[in-house]
Design a protein around this motif. Sequence first.
Motif: not given
Length: 202
Positions: A1-28
């Motif tokens: 269970m813990i292993n799956q949760l930690l894998k999910s964290i790595s996937f959800i907060f993948h580096p590819l998404l961070m620049p887009l999140l920065g843009v969304i955060f700025y506009f918000s």
Amino acid sequence: MINQLLKSISFIFHPLLMPLLGVIFYFSKTPRFIPEPILKAKLFSVTILTVILPILLYYLLKTLRKVDSVYLETTNERKLPLLLNCFIIALVLIRVLPQNEIPELYFFFIGVLISTITCFVLAVVQFKASIHMIAAAGFFMFAVALAIHFKININGTIGLMCIILGAIATSRLHLKAHKPIELIIGTFVGMMPQLVLLNYWI
């Protein structure tokens, strides 16, 4: 269970998404008026260039057997994707977010570019800095800078981001993807360019 949760964290907060999140955060958070068509066009362009295009390039590289997994587990696997990402970020700076339009986002992406180049250089010398921590730490520093710049209270958001940074680091350690020093260097590589560039837009 813990292993799956930690894998999910790595996937959800993948580096590819961070620049887009920065843009969304700025506009918000920005108090400036930005016409909705321009806002949507910027978000669409950044999504295509920083998320969709790298995914397509990844599958191309995988087909050509240049990479084995999306996590780029070895320094040799990292070199070509990081180099391609440098060109993609440069394209964003030239075509989507030039300095005279939205300077905050322009310097955010300059910082992202510097961090990516640094990560590429480290890969060339066979050091595997955590790309997850580079991306997340860069986004965190940008969010803090925006709060100072616009004089807005986002203490709750910053607290949540600190928890997320800790969760990402824990995930990478638990999955044996990185050593502690690689996480520390990754955090430094992500934060420092954003911190230095504050002098140009705050």
